[in-house]
Write a protein that holds these residues in place. Structure first.
Motif, PDB file in Angstrom:
ATOM      1  N   GLN A 344     -59.676  16.946  42.401  1.00  0.00           N
ATOM      2  CA  GLN A 344     -59.845  18.351  42.804  1.00  0.00           C
ATOM      3  C   GLN A 344     -60.000  19.285  41.615  1.00  0.00           C
ATOM      4  N   GLY A 345     -59.750  18.784  40.409  1.00  0.00           N
ATOM      5  CA  GLY A 345     -59.879  19.611  39.213  1.00  0.00           C
ATOM      6  C   GLY A 345     -58.609  20.328  38.810  1.00  0.00           C
ATOM      7  N   SER A 346     -57.479  19.923  39.379  1.00  0.00           N
ATOM      8  CA  SER A 346     -56.195  20.532  39.027  1.00  0.00           C
ATOM      9  C   SER A 346     -55.663  19.884  37.752  1.00  0.00           C
ATOM     10  N   VAL A 347     -56.351  20.138  36.651  1.00  0.00           N
ATOM     11  CA  VAL A 347     -56.026  19.506  35.370  1.00  0.00           C
ATOM     12  C   VAL A 347     -56.083  20.554  34.272  1.00  0.00           C
ATOM     13  N   ALA A 348     -55.077  20.583  33.431  1.00  0.00           N
ATOM     14  CA  ALA A 348     -55.076  21.515  32.303  1.00  0.00           C
ATOM     15  C   ALA A 348     -56.307  21.276  31.440  1.00  0.00           C
ATOM     16  N   ASN A 349     -57.012  22.345  31.117  1.00  0.00           N
ATOM     17  CA  ASN A 349     -58.241  22.247  30.334  1.00  0.00           C
ATOM     18  C   ASN A 349     -57.898  22.247  28.845  1.00  0.00           C
ATOM     19  N   ILE A 350     -57.375  21.118  28.390  1.00  0.00           N
ATOM     20  CA  ILE A 350     -56.941  20.973  27.004  1.00  0.00           C
ATOM     21  C   ILE A 350     -57.498  19.668  26.444  1.00  0.00           C
ATOM     22  N   PRO A 351     -57.624  19.545  25.131  1.00  0.00           N
ATOM     23  CA  PRO A 351     -58.008  18.268  24.545  1.00  0.00           C
ATOM     24  C   PRO A 351     -56.942  17.213  24.829  1.00  0.00           C
ATOM     25  N   PHE A 352     -57.374  15.965  25.086  1.00  0.00           N
ATOM     26  CA  PHE A 352     -56.385  14.916  25.306  1.00  0.00           C
ATOM     27  C   PHE A 352     -56.901  13.576  24.807  1.00  0.00           C
ATOM     28  N   ILE A 353     -55.936  12.709  24.525  1.00  0.00           N
ATOM     29  CA  ILE A 353     -56.197  11.318  24.156  1.00  0.00           C
ATOM     30  C   ILE A 353     -55.455  10.449  25.159  1.00  0.00           C
ATOM     31  N   SER A 354     -56.123   9.432  25.673  1.00  0.00           N
ATOM     32  CA  SER A 354     -55.477   8.509  26.603  1.00  0.00           C
ATOM     33  C   SER A 354     -55.904   7.092  26.261  1.00  0.00           C
ATOM     34  N   GLY A 355     -54.935   6.201  26.098  1.00  0.00           N
ATOM     35  CA  GLY A 355     -55.256   4.832  25.733  1.00  0.00           C
ATOM     36  C   GLY A 355     -54.340   3.818  26.378  1.00  0.00           C
ATOM     37  N   TYR A 453     -60.581  11.704  24.159  1.00  0.00           N
ATOM     38  CA  TYR A 453     -60.717  10.504  23.354  1.00  0.00           C
ATOM     39  C   TYR A 453     -59.943   9.387  24.057  1.00  0.00           C
ATOM     40  N   SER A 454     -60.329   8.141  23.783  1.00  0.00           N
ATOM     41  CA  SER A 454     -59.596   7.020  24.369  1.00  0.00           C
ATOM     42  C   SER A 454     -59.502   5.880  23.366  1.00  0.00           C
ATOM     43  N   PHE A 455     -58.465   5.048  23.542  1.00  0.00           N
ATOM     44  CA  PHE A 455     -58.288   3.904  22.654  1.00  0.00           C
ATOM     45  C   PHE A 455     -57.839   2.683  23.450  1.00  0.00           C
ATOM     46  N   LEU A 456     -58.016   1.530  22.839  1.00  0.00           N
ATOM     47  CA  LEU A 456     -57.566   0.257  23.389  1.00  0.00           C
ATOM     48  C   LEU A 456     -56.940  -0.542  22.269  1.00  0.00           C
ATOM     49  N   SER A 457     -55.711  -0.993  22.491  1.00  0.00           N
ATOM     50  CA  SER A 457     -55.030  -1.784  21.468  1.00  0.00           C
ATOM     51  C   SER A 457     -55.035  -3.258  21.856  1.00  0.00           C
ATOM     52  N   LYS A 458     -55.653  -4.069  20.991  1.00  0.00           N
ATOM     53  CA  LYS A 458     -55.668  -5.515  21.164  1.00  0.00           C
ATOM     54  C   LYS A 458     -54.798  -6.195  20.109  1.00  0.00           C
ATOM     55  N   THR A 459     -53.899  -5.439  19.519  1.00  0.00           N
ATOM     56  CA  THR A 459     -53.011  -6.022  18.515  1.00  0.00           C
ATOM     57  C   THR A 459     -51.903  -6.843  19.193  1.00  0.00           C
ATOM     58  N   PHE A 460     -51.292  -7.715  18.407  1.00  0.00           N
ATOM     59  CA  PHE A 460     -50.226  -8.605  18.885  1.00  0.00           C
ATOM     60  C   PHE A 460     -50.729  -9.559  19.970  1.00  0.00           C
ATOM     61  N   LYS A 461     -52.020  -9.812  19.978  1.00  0.00           N
ATOM     62  CA  LYS A 461     -52.601 -10.745  20.944  1.00  0.00           C
ATOM     63  C   LYS A 461     -51.997 -12.140  20.792  1.00  0.00           C
ATOM     64  N   TYR A 462     -51.422 -12.404  19.624  1.00  0.00           N
ATOM     65  CA  TYR A 462     -50.878 -13.728  19.342  1.00  0.00           C
ATOM     66  C   TYR A 462     -49.528 -13.986  20.008  1.00  0.00           C
ATOM     67  N   ILE A 463     -48.929 -12.972  20.671  1.00  0.00           N
ATOM     68  CA  ILE A 463     -47.665 -13.216  21.363  1.00  0.00           C
ATOM     69  C   ILE A 463     -47.944 -14.119  22.563  1.00  0.00           C
ATOM     70  N   PRO A 464     -47.399 -15.327  22.597  1.00  0.00           N
ATOM     71  CA  PRO A 464     -47.697 -16.239  23.701  1.00  0.00           C
ATOM     72  C   PRO A 464     -47.267 -15.645  25.046  1.00  0.00           C
ATOM     73  N   ASP A 465     -48.025 -15.910  26.078  1.00  0.00           N
ATOM     74  CA  ASP A 465     -47.724 -15.537  27.467  1.00  0.00           C
ATOM     75  C   ASP A 465     -47.858 -14.039  27.746  1.00  0.00           C
ATOM     76  N   LEU A 466     -47.772 -13.192  26.737  1.00  0.00           N
ATOM     77  CA  LEU A 466     -47.798 -11.745  26.933  1.00  0.00           C
ATOM     78  C   LEU A 466     -49.009 -11.076  26.303  1.00  0.00           C
ATOM     79  N   GLY A 467     -49.472 -11.588  25.168  1.00  0.00           N
ATOM     80  CA  GLY A 467     -50.607 -10.988  24.481  1.00  0.00           C
ATOM     81  C   GLY A 467     -50.319  -9.577  24.015  1.00  0.00           C
ATOM     82  N   SER A 468     -51.320  -8.717  24.106  1.00  0.00           N
ATOM     83  CA  SER A 468     -51.185  -7.301  23.703  1.00  0.00           C
ATOM     84  C   SER A 468     -50.437  -6.575  24.823  1.00  0.00           C
ATOM     85  N   ALA A 469     -49.163  -6.811  24.889  1.00  0.00           N
ATOM     86  CA  ALA A 469     -48.355  -6.407  26.039  1.00  0.00           C
ATOM     87  C   ALA A 469     -47.996  -4.928  26.006  1.00  0.00           C
ATOM     88  N   HIS A 470     -47.621  -4.439  27.163  1.00  0.00           N
ATOM     89  CA  HIS A 470     -47.167  -3.060  27.330  1.00  0.00           C
ATOM     90  C   HIS A 470     -46.113  -2.725  26.282  1.00  0.00           C
TER      91      HIS A 470
END
Length: 550
Positions: A344-355, A453-470
């Motif tokens: 609906q557009g009910s969003v603050a009109n400010i710069p943001f980063i989400s990743g 802006y947006s980002f994606l973190s693929k670091t710590f991918k080497y953690i077994p079973d979890l990968g780049s976990a939350h």
């Protein structure tokens, strides 16, 4: 808040209109009160300052009330107690890798606070030691995560002084602020009784009150109240998004930018949807026969109430990210479902980063490893997340996320980390449903209207079973790491770029670019936000049509 002894009075020679150092000890005057902090290197720390009246007694389950004007002399050298935590009953699969188990234990210790109290609404301010009332430095206001069930500001792994110190080194000094907010049932009680009184989403109201405190007082520490960036991770990131969409998008001048790690505007249905949990809580403390069950809940002991809260499901329960205590449509703070408000557009009109991190869903899927068949997974998503969705649509969802371990999460790991035949599939769906798809939806809806802006973190991918976990991306910002500099520059100039090694372009629908973090010799590059496009688009459609439990 403790009054200082008479001996402490000798540290204060006069009234200060702003922060100052006296005999090597930081002091700041707020109203007619003087707060004594401590010095960590060249960072002044003022900790545990009340920003609202204690929500105890008859103020339990009430909107936060502003603090009275400060008087006297106060010790601000230690964090305040965390808000009441909901205990976890996590059951970890026996076949999980020891390295993954170590990460989970570290993650849990970083958000689960041991020292806790109802009297918890305190705020912390960290500033360059040489900051004064005329400095007008940008401010980053941190909102912690923990599934709206746990968390606090005192975690030693998330030191705000790291951010301030790095900002000084960059020549772009900032002020760091963090604050507590009420959690679980104490902060997110639902039900008809709550709706009738207009008392939903108290934890979000606490956050708003803390931001009002920042606007009123941060100048005394050297901050500029007109240059506040709200910043959070997980539930804290979702909170940032919800602060952006409340009030028709009107920020009240409380913040001018937003930075989100692993969380976008989502909710968990309406206050009415939470009625079963309200009734269970009332029964658990013996208030069922009361003529005013909400008042009865105010009058029971906090120990009794905490036991009842701990008997309700949490994010480590089988229902996972279908949270019991979470933001809900209340007609006041959230007048509609969060993603509907975004549309609906009910969003603050400010710069943001989400990743996001690459494998958002892995840690949250360990509780459903008993689901080993296609039918069991079908029933889980139908009953747990989309109760109003047709069977045919659930089948379509599972076709878009097939039972192929090489396509599941942790992503790009082939057939490895398949704890069960369905684990990587469930992790892929849950991560996209709650984190990745809402982020992409927000960006698609807003990036043509405001700087994003947006980002994606693929670091710590080497953690077994979890990968780049939350949560792994926090190690890249509180480290400090690559994201630290981007945060500081964004808070300072509203543009994360600078001497950061690579140019981070705006996100647009036409060119959805991601700053992508990697392990190895090339730690960062730019990629496209086009992965799993059909699956995420369908998840968004389902969420918009049936937002009951998301």
């Amino acid at each position: 808040m403790h009054k200082l002894s008479q001996a402490g009075l000798v540290l204060v020679c006069c009234n200060y209109a702003s922060a100052a150092i006296v005999n090597g000890i930081p002091n700041v005057q707020l109203d007619a009160g003087t707060f004594i902090g401590n010095l960590s290197g060249n960072v002044s720390q003022f900790l545990g300052i009340p920003f609202a009246q204690p929500p105890v007694g008859n103020l339990r389950f009430h909107l936060p009330k502003p603090n009275a004007p400060y008087t006297g002399i106060h010790d601000a050298t230690g964090y305040g107690l965390a808000c009441i935590q909901q205990s976890s009953n996590a059951t970890i699969p026996s076949n999980i890798d020891p390295i993954a188990l170590q990460f989970l234990e570290l993650s849990a210790s970083s958000i689960q606070a041991s020292d806790q109290s109802e009297d918890c609404l305190t705020i912390n301010v960290m500033a360059p030691a040489n900051a004064s009332g005329s400095s007008k430095l940008p401010v980053v206001a941190w909102i912690y995560g923990g599934g709206f069930e746990t968390g606090g500001t005192a975690s030693q792994t998330l030191g705000g002084s790291v951010i301030v110190q790095r900002s000084i080194e960059l020549g772009q000094p900032v002020i760091f602020v963090s604050f507590n907010y009420r959690l679980n049932a104490l902060g997110f009680l639902a039900g008809a009784e709550v709706a009738k009184k207009g008392l939903g989403n108290l934890g979000l109201h606490d956050q708003r009150q803390a931001l009002r405190w920042v606007h009123k007082y941060v100048h005394a520490f050297g901050g500029d109240p007109d240059k506040v960036t709200i910043w959070g991770q997980s539930a804290g990131s979702m909170s940032v998004g919800l602060q952006m969409i409340t009030n028709g998008g009107n920020t009240e001048g409380l913040f001018r930018a937003a930075f989100m790690h692993s969380g976008s505007p989502v909710g968990a249905g309406t206050l009415a949807d939470g009625q079963p949990y309200y009734d269970a809580l009332v029964a658990g403390v013996g208030c069922s026969r009361s003529n005013d069950t909400l008042q009865c809940l105010r009058e029971v002991s906090i120990d009794q109430l905490t036991v009842a809260i701990n008997n309700t499901p949490n994010m480590d329960s089988f229902q996972s990210l279908n949270l019991v205590w979470a933001p809900r449509v209340d007609g006041v703070f959230l007048k509609d479902y969060p993603q509907h408000l975004v549309k609906q557009g009910s969003v603050a009109n400010i710069p943001f980063i989400s990743g996001d991190v690459d494998d958002e869903g892995t840690a949250f899927s360990l509780t459903s490893v008993n689901l080993t068949t296609n039918q069991a997974v079908h029933d889980y998503f139908h009953e747990n997340y989309f109760p109003k969705t047709s069977t045919q649509d659930i089948e379509k969802l599972l076709q878009l996320y097939p039972n192929d371990t090489s396509l599941g999460s942790p992503f790009d790991t082939g057939t490895a980390s398949a704890l069960t035949p369905q684990y990587k599939r469930i992790a892929a769906i849950q991560g996209d449903l709650v984190f990745q798809a809402p982020r992409r939806f927000l960006l698609q809806q807003r990036s043509s209207r405001q700087k994003a802006y947006s980002f994606l973190s693929k670091t710590f991918k080497y953690i077994p079973d979890l990968g780049s976990a939350h949560g792994t991306d926090l190690l890249d910002i509180y480290g400090p790491g690559i994201l630290t500099d981007y945060l500081i520059r964004f808070a300072t100039t509203l543009d994360p770029n600078g001497d950061t090694g690579i140019f981070w372009p705006h996100y647009t629908v036409e060119t959805p670019k991601l700053l992508t973090l990697w392990d190895g010799a090339t730690p960062v590059n730019i990629t496209n936000d086009t992965y799993r496009a059909k699956g995420m688009q369908f998840l968004t459609e389902l969420s918009l049509a049936d937002p009951t439990n998301i």
